[in-house]
Motif scaffolding. Structure first.
Motif, mmCIF file in Angstrom:
data_model
loop_
_atom_site.group_PDB
_atom_site.id
_atom_site.type_symbol
_atom_site.label_atom_id
_atom_site.label_comp_id
_atom_site.label_asym_id
_atom_site.label_seq_id
_atom_site.Cartn_x
_atom_site.Cartn_y
_atom_site.Cartn_z
ATOM 1 N N GLN A 126 5.468 4.421 -9.816
ATOM 2 C CA GLN A 126 5.201 5.806 -9.423
ATOM 3 C C GLN A 126 5.031 5.981 -7.907
ATOM 4 O OE1 GLN A 126 1.251 7.228 -10.749
ATOM 5 N NE2 GLN A 126 0.813 5.128 -11.400
ATOM 6 N N TYR A 127 4.365 5.055 -7.249
ATOM 7 C CA TYR A 127 4.086 5.240 -5.815
ATOM 8 C C TYR A 127 5.328 4.963 -4.974
ATOM 9 C CZ TYR A 127 -0.533 5.169 -7.830
ATOM 10 O OH TYR A 127 -1.616 5.456 -8.618
ATOM 11 N N ASP A 163 3.699 0.275 4.500
ATOM 12 C CA ASP A 163 3.793 1.370 3.530
ATOM 13 C C ASP A 163 4.388 0.871 2.215
ATOM 14 O OD1 ASP A 163 4.004 4.535 3.035
ATOM 15 O OD2 ASP A 163 5.866 3.585 2.357
ATOM 16 N N LYS A 176 -0.198 -0.777 -5.039
ATOM 17 C CA LYS A 176 -0.787 0.299 -5.842
ATOM 18 C C LYS A 176 -0.204 0.297 -7.260
ATOM 19 C CE LYS A 176 -1.222 4.421 -3.794
ATOM 20 N NZ LYS A 176 -2.655 4.760 -3.792
ATOM 21 N N GLY A 177 1.105 0.072 -7.357
ATOM 22 C CA GLY A 177 1.726 -0.002 -8.666
ATOM 23 C C GLY A 177 1.230 -1.190 -9.461
ATOM 24 N N GLU A 235 -8.873 1.690 -6.184
ATOM 25 C CA GLU A 235 -7.951 0.597 -5.854
ATOM 26 C C GLU A 235 -8.619 -0.427 -4.942
ATOM 27 O OE1 GLU A 235 -3.825 3.232 -6.201
ATOM 28 O OE2 GLU A 235 -4.877 3.045 -4.280
ATOM 29 N N GLN A 295 7.461 8.103 -5.288
ATOM 30 C CA GLN A 295 6.975 9.185 -4.418
ATOM 31 C C GLN A 295 7.559 9.079 -3.011
ATOM 32 O OE1 GLN A 295 2.711 8.925 -4.675
ATOM 33 N NE2 GLN A 295 2.660 9.601 -6.812
ATOM 34 N N ARG A 325 2.496 0.390 -1.433
ATOM 35 C CA ARG A 325 2.950 1.108 -2.621
ATOM 36 C C ARG A 325 3.227 0.139 -3.776
ATOM 37 N NH1 ARG A 325 4.092 6.479 -1.611
ATOM 38 N NH2 ARG A 325 4.027 7.019 0.606
ATOM 39 N N LEU A 332 -3.953 4.056 2.464
ATOM 40 C CA LEU A 332 -3.189 4.503 1.295
ATOM 41 C C LEU A 332 -3.873 4.156 -0.022
ATOM 42 C CD1 LEU A 332 0.501 3.591 2.289
ATOM 43 C CD2 LEU A 332 -0.599 5.847 2.331
#
Length: 602
Positions: free
Chosen positions: A456-457, A424, A431-432, A565, A460, A428, A560
């Protein structure tokens, strides 16, 4: 009595002899360098702290060491808490601590050759408010008690040809002269080592990991220059390269030259020049004009030759890193490798290119909980085995004549599977990284305006990281080069408000760190470039990716990732295969092909 206890006691005795009640010790040299020569490592000698940023303050009864969030854990591991109070910046400052702890009438010493004028002014004001005094010393008291202190390097200078720089030194100096004339100035002080190196197209090896030479320069309004460097460092080739328009002087002649500039209008950069330069100019009757070093923006905006060189360096470096990652995938699961052995192996792959001049910084080779230290530096004491069934992080780079690299990869060392939390957090961070890599932004955008894209991810999920997201990078120069930066703007961090301009190199390196458990960071370098957008109202920019090496998919939770992406991942790895693949063969190439298999869902 321990070594560091004895050294602190020796310093306090010296302070008594110097009629001082305290002293302030930063990690700094006469050039405000980030990485400094061994001769200037006074804080490390005194405290044992091995980070690249920090300051200590010593009083007769108390002492404190000040570090930022990068070194919160490291400072506690390396510095004796019985001798030193741990202080966190920017929550506090040296000036605030001195104001609270110095007694009325106290004389607190500082070396004006290793502090900025701004720091000295603020500290003097804080001390004056409690009836104490800040005192400039003629000789650093640590140097008086440091037995066996190393001498400054006397390594020879080298010429960096136009085929690497894209612009000759005379042309650069002419542009600076024009800048001076426009502002009715007689000269500009260059005291930052990378500024001097860039202006003269010379490099050196006086500072570990940064190809610069200990020197100062004054660029004059007629395009001539005065270059202050030890004569033994200058070869006939360098003399010929510099030409008659550059006058050579011993480095020790710099301070007297400043005092001889009576009546001249001289530009000095308060962010890059130490307090002593201001003091010497003022005492000699010069008019000081505080302006940014005129090499900073031209140096940050890489020209087409520098950009092409960097791409070549990155392709070469990416292949070396990929060979290492392949080796690691075989050897690490066996359980016999350590942080030090892995760092040495990675260096050997870079050396095998035949082009490596140095590493661009000490490799951050971090296993398990050590990876939770963002700026960890492995040594014999901290060296940890890379355990099967754990996370391993490696942040590294090389110095090549055609470019400076910096890349981080975080990998899962099998056997077994990463935990759901690890996947996880890693995803994340990924993703950033992708969000920043894909960013499009209007002309005039500062790094601080993009920083949240990378966080941001993580936000969250209620987590964050305590370092910046991106720093500038030099062209066969400093791996951390200003003024551009991508980071939170809180606390007035330098560079966060700097507008991003085409030609600037930056890192893209979000991360996550779980204290005592593991750390994650994914870092590529990028180039600011103009984006052609149909119907655009104004000028827009984006990032060209520069770093090419596979990102570990074992830690990715594809559920995710969005379709866009996944497309970025697949396109990125297709380019890795295209650029790095032809440089590999055999098992390494087969491993890369497997690492670059698309993740994309239909």
């Amino acid at each position: 009595m321990s070594t560091y206890e004895a050294r602190l006691a020796a310093l306090r005795e010296q302070l008594k002899s110097d009629r001082l009640d305290g002293f302030v010790i930063p990690i700094c040299d006469e050039h405000m360098s980030e990485y400094i020569g061994e001769y200037a490592q006074r804080l490390a000698w005194l405290t044992g702290f091995g980070g690249s940023a920090g300051t200590a303050a010593v009083l007769s009864e108390e002492a404190a060491i000040f570090v930022d969030g990068r070194y919160t854990i490291q400072v506690r591991e390396q510095v004796d808490g019985k001798l030193w109070q741990y202080q966190q910046v920017p929550q506090t400052s040296v000036a605030d601590w001195l104001k609270s702890n110095a007694k009325q009438g106290a004389r607190i010493g500082y070396d004006p050759w290793v502090h900025t004028k701004g720091w000295a002014d603020a500290a003097a004001k804080a001390l004056a408010s409690v009836g104490a005094e800040l005192v400039a010393v003629g000789e650093n008291p640590i140097d008086k008690v440091w037995a066996g202190r190393p001498d400054p390097s006397n390594a020879k200078l080298i010429v960096l040809g136009d085929e690497y720089t894209g612009k000759g030194s005379a042309e650069k100096r002419a542009a600076i002269a024009e800048w001076l004339i426009e502002r009715k100035l007689d000269g500009a002080i260059l005291s930052a080592l990378d500024s001097v190196a860039w202006a003269f197209n010379i490099r050196g090896s006086d500072v570990s990991r940064t190809p610069v030479a200990l020197s100062f320069a004054v660029i004059n309004d007629d395009g001539t220059a005065d270059f202050y460097v030890e004569p033994d460092k200058v070869t006939d080739e360098v003399r010929q390269h510099l030409g008659n328009a550059v006058r050579l002087h011993p480095r020790t002649a710099f301070a007297p030259a400043l005092e001889a500039m009576q009546g001249k209008r001289i530009a000095v950069d308060p962010e890059r020049a130490v307090a002593a330069i201001f003091e010497k100019l003022a005492s000699g009757g010069a008019e000081i004009v505080q302006l940014r070093d005129p090499t900073v923006i031209p140096r940050a905006q890489k020209n087409p030759v520098e950009q092409a060189g960097h791409r070549a360096a990155q392709a070469r470096d990416g292949a070396a890193l990929t060979r290492f990652l392949h080796w690691l995938s075989i050897e690490a699961p066996k359980g016999g490798e350590t942080e030090l052995s892995a760092a040495a192996k990675l260096q050997s792959f870079r050396e095998a290119t035949g082009k490596l001049r140095d590493l661009s910084f000490d490799t951050i080779s971090a296993a398990g909980p050590n990876a939770a230290l963002p700026h960890y530096r492995v040594d014999e004491q901290s060296n940890r085995r890379i355990e099967p069934g754990s996370i391993y992080l490696v942040d590294s780079g090389g110095q090549y004549l055609d470019g400076t690299t910096d890349v981080t990869r975080t990998v899962w060392v099998g056997p077994g599977e990463p935990t759901a939390e690890m996947k996880d957090r890693y995803t994340r961070v990924l993703k950033g990284h992708i969000a920043l890599a894909r960013a499009v932004f209007p002309e005039g955008t500062a790094g601080s305006q993009l920083d949240a894209l990378a966080r941001q991810y993580l936000w969250q999920a209620g987590v964050d990281y305590a370092h910046g997201t991106g720093h500038g990078v030099g062209a066969f120069l400093s791996v951390h080069e200003g003024p551009q930066r991508i980071a939170k703007s809180a606390g007035g961090q330098a560079g966060t408000g700097e507008v991003l301009l085409p030609g600037m190199f930056l890192s893209n390196e979000p991360g996550y760190y779980k204290t005592g458990a593991y750390g994650i960071r994914i870092e590529n370098l990028v180039l600011v470039e103009e984006r052609q957008i149909e119907g655009a109202e104004g000028t827009y920019y984006g990032f060209e990716n520069l770093t090419w090496a596979p990102i570990d998919k074992a830690l990715v939770d594809t559920d995710l990732l969005t379709r866009d992406e996944l497309r970025w991942w697949d396109e990125y790895h297709a380019r890795v295969l295209e650029i790095v693949g032809p440089q590999l063969e055999g098992e390494a190439k087969a491993w890369l092909e497997e690492a670059c298999v698309p993740l994309g869902r239909g």
